[in-house]
Scaffold this motif. Structure first.
Motif: not given
Ligand code: PMV
Length: 322
Positions: A214-215, A218, A221-222
């Motif tokens: 999940s990190e 993130k 996506s950024k």
């Protein structure tokens, strides 16, 4: 009528190492990868009632044992699904030399699955193709969708598959593969996966995986390259720690592997951002951004043990070719 398919190799940012179901190749954890634009397999499959047996040619040479057995087993499964009775002629070509140390099982099984299923009359969705490819080689399921890919661990055969998180043009990342060792690895990844659990660090590794997945999503996506790179590098060292502490231990690194890793650390210290990752072999994948790739390529070429550098961008998914 021949059906021809193209499929990329991929490099995992979050690795798959260890399975909870050996036969179905269900992975111990979810994984995240990037397809490689310049390392691929093209496979043609032709079924014909005149053929007397299944034939497999790899890079122009007919082979009947080793790798061919896995290919025939996979073909058999596709024939059963499609009720195809004829024998097949399979011709597979990798654009990267076998001796380059780049694994061909991901691109190979993805291309075979697409070409053979289509040639036998099956109309499969991307999800079904990914599931079927996984049964040939785990990481092959990630070579079906495009760009940046997630393989969900799943609980059963039908919910363990890969899908695209972002298309290839989402982020211009590069993977420079510094080749320091050529030829076949001594321990195949299939054998390696089976030993993973014998490492005292394995359980701890698996516990942290969903958080890592999940990190990294993130960071993707950024488009946070620093966060992405830090996770990628930590993850590679983590997986190799499990490999090196398995019973018996698996050492995939060569002295050149460490030389490239050190060069990557030096580059970063001097302000050029790049991060390494390593699969079940000695070659080092250096992940970087477009603005830095020429300088990094030059620096890596200067490392004594580096035989060549393969430059990859983010690749498409598997597709049929005319
Ligand atoms: O798909 P396999 O059995 O070749 O396993 C791949 C294992 C690693 O390349 C080391 C990691 C990965 O996720 O690709």
């Amino acid at each position: 009528m021949k059906t021809i398919a193209w499929a990329p190799s991929n490099i995992a940012f979050i690795k798959y190492w260890g399975k909870y179901n050996e036969k179905l190749r269900l992975p111990a954890n979810s994984s995240i990868s990037m397809n490689l634009s310049e390392a691929y397999t093209i496979t043609s499959v032709e079924f014909n009632e005149r053929f007397e047996k299944d034939v497999f040619l790899l890079n122009g040479k007919q082979i009947e044992d080793g790798e061919a057995l896995r290919v025939f087993e996979h073909l058999k499964m596709i024939k059963e699904l499609s009720k195809m009775k004829n024998h097949a002629r399979i011709e597979s070509k990798n654009n990267f030399p076998k001796a380059s140390g780049i694994a061909s099982s991901a691109s190979g099984f993805a291309a075979l699955t697409l070409a053979a299923s289509k040639a036998s009359g099956l109309e499969l969705s991307e999800k079904e193709l990914s599931i079927l490819s996984r049964l040939g080689s785990g990481s092959a399921c990630r070579s079906i969708p495009e760009g940046f890919v997630e393989w969900k661990k799943g609980k059963t055969n039908t919910d363990s598959y890969a899908f695209s998180l972002f298309p290839p043009d989402y982020w211009e990342l590069y993977d420079l593969i510094a080749v320091v060792g050529e030829g076949n690895k001594k321990i195949s990844s299939t054998e390696g996966h089976a030993k993973a659990e014998s490492s005292p660090f394995y359980k701890t590794r698996i516990k942290g995986m969903e958080r890592k997945v999940s990190e990294i999503k993130k960071a993707l996506s950024k488009k946070d390259f620093t966060h992405l790179g830090e996770i990628v590098e930590e993850e590679a060292v983590n997986m190799h720690s499990v490999m090196m502490t398995s019973v018996p231990p698996l050492f995939y690194w060569l002295p050149g592997t460490l030389s490239v890793m050190t060069q990557v650390l030096d580059l970063r210290k001097n302000g050029t951002e790049c991060y390494f990752t390593i699969d079940a072999g000695p070659n080092v994948h250096v992940i970087c951004q477009k603005s830095d790739f020429q300088l990094i390529k030059k620096k890596l070429s200067g490392v004594g043990e580096v035989k060549r550098i393969l430059v990859n961008k983010v690749g498409k998914g598997a597709h049929l070719v005319e």
